[in-house]
Design a protein around this motif. Structure first.
Motif, PDB file in Angstrom:
ATOM      1  N   TRP A  69      -3.801  -2.693  -3.431  1.00 41.75           N
ATOM      2  CA  TRP A  69      -3.273  -3.842  -2.702  1.00 41.75           C
ATOM      3  C   TRP A  69      -3.742  -3.847  -1.245  1.00 41.75           C
ATOM      4  O   TRP A  69      -3.103  -4.437  -0.386  1.00 41.75           O
ATOM      5  N   ALA A  70      -4.861  -3.221  -0.965  1.00 41.34           N
ATOM      6  CA  ALA A  70      -5.315  -2.993   0.414  1.00 41.34           C
ATOM      7  C   ALA A  70      -5.366  -4.235   1.298  1.00 41.34           C
ATOM      8  O   ALA A  70      -5.004  -4.158   2.477  1.00 41.34           O
ATOM      9  N   PRO A  71      -5.789  -5.412   0.824  1.00 41.29           N
ATOM     10  CA  PRO A  71      -5.849  -6.565   1.738  1.00 41.29           C
ATOM     11  C   PRO A  71      -4.508  -6.933   2.355  1.00 41.29           C
ATOM     12  O   PRO A  71      -4.466  -7.430   3.485  1.00 41.29           O
ATOM     13  N   LEU A  72      -3.411  -6.670   1.650  1.00 45.40           N
ATOM     14  CA  LEU A  72      -2.084  -7.064   2.132  1.00 45.40           C
ATOM     15  C   LEU A  72      -1.275  -5.880   2.651  1.00 45.40           C
ATOM     16  O   LEU A  72      -0.045  -5.924   2.702  1.00 45.40           O
ATOM     17  N   LEU A  73      -1.982  -4.829   3.065  1.00 45.26           N
ATOM     18  CA  LEU A  73      -1.351  -3.646   3.658  1.00 45.26           C
ATOM     19  C   LEU A  73      -2.024  -3.319   4.983  1.00 45.26           C
ATOM     20  O   LEU A  73      -3.148  -3.750   5.238  1.00 45.26           O
ATOM     21  N   PRO A  74      -1.356  -2.547   5.847  1.00 43.83           N
ATOM     22  CA  PRO A  74      -2.041  -2.044   7.034  1.00 43.83           C
ATOM     23  C   PRO A  74      -3.225  -1.174   6.602  1.00 43.83           C
ATOM     24  O   PRO A  74      -3.288  -0.731   5.447  1.00 43.83           O
ATOM     25  N   PRO A  75      -4.156  -0.915   7.487  1.00 44.88           N
ATOM     26  CA  PRO A  75      -5.311  -0.089   7.116  1.00 44.88           C
ATOM     27  C   PRO A  75      -4.892   1.262   6.544  1.00 44.88           C
ATOM     28  O   PRO A  75      -4.103   1.991   7.144  1.00 44.88           O
ATOM     29  N   LEU A  76      -5.406   1.585   5.378  1.00 41.48           N
ATOM     30  CA  LEU A  76      -5.070   2.840   4.699  1.00 41.48           C
ATOM     31  C   LEU A  76      -6.104   3.890   5.102  1.00 41.48           C
ATOM     32  O   LEU A  76      -7.086   4.133   4.389  1.00 41.48           O
ATOM     33  N   LEU A  77      -5.888   4.525   6.237  1.00 37.77           N
ATOM     34  CA  LEU A  77      -6.851   5.450   6.816  1.00 37.77           C
ATOM     35  C   LEU A  77      -6.621   6.892   6.399  1.00 37.77           C
ATOM     36  O   LEU A  77      -7.488   7.739   6.605  1.00 37.77           O
ATOM     37  N   ALA A  78      -5.467   7.191   5.838  1.00 32.40           N
ATOM     38  CA  ALA A  78      -5.167   8.536   5.339  1.00 32.40           C
ATOM     39  C   ALA A  78      -5.410   8.577   3.836  1.00 32.40           C
ATOM     40  O   ALA A  78      -5.174   7.585   3.135  1.00 32.40           O
ATOM     41  N   PRO A  79      -5.868   9.710   3.312  1.00 26.46           N
ATOM     42  CA  PRO A  79      -6.094   9.798   1.865  1.00 26.46           C
ATOM     43  C   PRO A  79      -4.786   9.697   1.094  1.00 26.46           C
ATOM     44  O   PRO A  79      -3.732  10.107   1.575  1.00 26.46           O
ATOM     45  N   GLY A  80      -4.871   9.143  -0.085  1.00 17.90           N
ATOM     46  CA  GLY A  80      -3.680   8.948  -0.895  1.00 17.90           C
ATOM     47  C   GLY A  80      -3.499  10.038  -1.935  1.00 17.90           C
ATOM     48  O   GLY A  80      -4.315  10.950  -2.080  1.00 17.90           O
ATOM     49  N   LEU A  81      -2.416   9.901  -2.697  1.00 19.64           N
ATOM     50  CA  LEU A  81      -2.085  10.851  -3.757  1.00 19.64           C
ATOM     51  C   LEU A  81      -1.838  10.138  -5.086  1.00 19.64           C
ATOM     52  O   LEU A  81      -1.187  10.666  -5.971  1.00 19.64           O
ATOM     53  N   GLY A  82      -2.335   8.896  -5.204  1.00 20.53           N
ATOM     54  CA  GLY A  82      -2.110   8.139  -6.428  1.00 20.53           C
ATOM     55  C   GLY A  82      -0.730   7.526  -6.501  1.00 20.53           C
ATOM     56  O   GLY A  82      -0.195   7.296  -7.589  1.00 20.53           O
TER      57      GLY A  82
END
Length: 414
Positions: A69-82
């Protein structure tokens, strides 16, 4: 600065929507233009909605985690965990449970901390700091570890041992202190050491500007799997999840995907219930004394304006639940195969308090005017509950007579 596909454009005051601020740095102490000595107003992240392609954003995707959902979230600059992608379990016809215990640290907080840790990365912080009774701290510690950041968790003196072990496993510095000392000490940690705060710093609750944006994805997933339900029942402490679910559905409506926004019901513990108090008094936020109770994750002494907006904006209601109602709902979920923390059962307890008995939402249509299925959000795993690990099942002698007696007492045989 990289945006990672985000359409976020800035921060907007919820106290005065005419006040806009740049996207960076995140305003971690609420809106500077509207706050008073008594009330702090949060800000929310705004987006270039006109540039969004709803069909593309909500098309089937193999992408996991909040990147979906990246377009409608703040920049996801930290790696995720699923994080995210949790199941919607049908409890009975018309009643669904959104099981957030399937997230990486077994609670909904992973959606929030993916966004707040990304903010810390974005401002170049060496680490993050959080005041938490359990779920938030465990999640923050995991996402900090994933991003290579230090994490300081200020928690209460009665931290459950299982949660203590969870926090320390990620290498967090855990500081159990008296409850009332957590926030003053958090401010000192932030001011003196420069760590990025991922929980509340203000008199009434504002929290982190980016955090509730992660919770919008709960609404996106419900919509993807079910469409627009008649109502969503949300366990509520400070009201960030409540606000995020409401905002997510409001965005779906704004983008022309959803025909309406469901009613959002806050489900608070009777040991505090500041949101119900604020709504009853017509206030933007309220403070309450916290009485003894077992639903420690939602026993909040202070509320925030986000929750007021969500309940009023959706036409929902604030529900207040005692430990007996929460325990009954927890037991019902367990019998359906879902082991939840007591606080996490508040959503189902809220539905049942309105007469939503077996047969789904039909039991509350008359009283509440709810049409269609309902969703109860379950926020965390039973592993997080008080007293977990203290029970010891009595051994049984390895002979049929003893085994038969135990089975007979359980009603398995005559």
């Amino acid at each position: 600065m990289a945006t990672d596909g985000s359409l976020a454009t800035g921060q907007r005051s919820l106290g005065d929507p005419s006040l806009d601020y740049p996207l960076w740095p995140p305003l971690t102490a609420g809106c500077p233009g509207t706050g008073t000595a008594d009330v702090a107003y949060p800000v929310e992240v705004d987006y270039a909605y006109g540039k969004a392609d709803p069909a593309a954003v909500f098309a089937p995707s193999e992408v996991a985690g909040l990147e979906r959902w990246a377009p409608l979230l703040p920049p996801l600059l930290a790696p995720g965990l699923g994080e995210g992608g949790t199941p919607l379990v049908e409890l009975e016809p018309g009643v669904y449970v959104k099981d957030e215990s399937r997230n990486p640290t077994w609670s909904h907080k992973d959606r929030l901390n993916r966004c707040t840790t990304s903010a810390a990365v974005g401002v170049g912080a060496a680490g993050i700091a959080v005041a938490s009774s359990g779920n938030h701290g465990a999640s923050a510690a995991a996402y900090a570890a994933r991003a290579g950041l230090r994490c300081v968790v200020l928690t209460g003196p009665d931290l459950p041992p299982n949660v203590d072990a969870f926090l320390n496993a990620y290498g967090a510095v855990v500081l159990p202190v008296p409850w009332e000392a957590r926030w003053p000490l958090l401010r000192q940690v932030v001011d003196r050491l420069g760590l990025h705060p991922v929980s509340n710093l203000t008199t009434t609750h504002t929290g982190h500007a980016y955090g509730p944006e992660g919770y919008k994805t709960v609404a996106y997933e419900i919509f993807r799997d079910l469409g627009v339900p008649g109502a969503v029942f949300v366990p509520t402490g400070y009201g960030e999840l409540l606000f995020g679910v409401w905002k997510g559905f409001a965005e779906l409506h704004r983008l022309g995907l959803a025909e309406r926004v469901p009613r959002i019901y806050s489900c608070e513990s009777a040991s505090g219930a500041p949101l119900a108090s604020a709504l009853r008094q017509g206030l933007p936020a309220a403070r309450t004394a916290v009485a003894p109770g077992r639903a420690y994750s939602i026993a909040a002494p202070v509320g925030g304006y986000r929750g007021v907006l969500a309940v009023r904006g959706s036409g929902g209601r604030a529900l207040v639940l005692d430990d007996a109602q929460l325990t009954a709902a927890q037991g019902e979920l367990a019998r359906a195969g879902l082991w939840t923390e007591l606080s996490a059962a508040a959503g189902l307890a809220g539905l049942r308090s309105l007469g939503g008995a077996a047969g789904g939402s039909r039991g509350i249509e008359g009283a509440e005017g709810i049409e269609g299925p309902v969703v109860c959000v379950s926020t965390s795993s039973g592993f997080k509950d008080l007293g977990v690990g203290s029970r010891r099942t009595e051994p049984v002698a390895p002979e049929w007579e003893a085994v038969h007696r135990r089975l007979q007492a359980a009603g398995i045989c005559g």
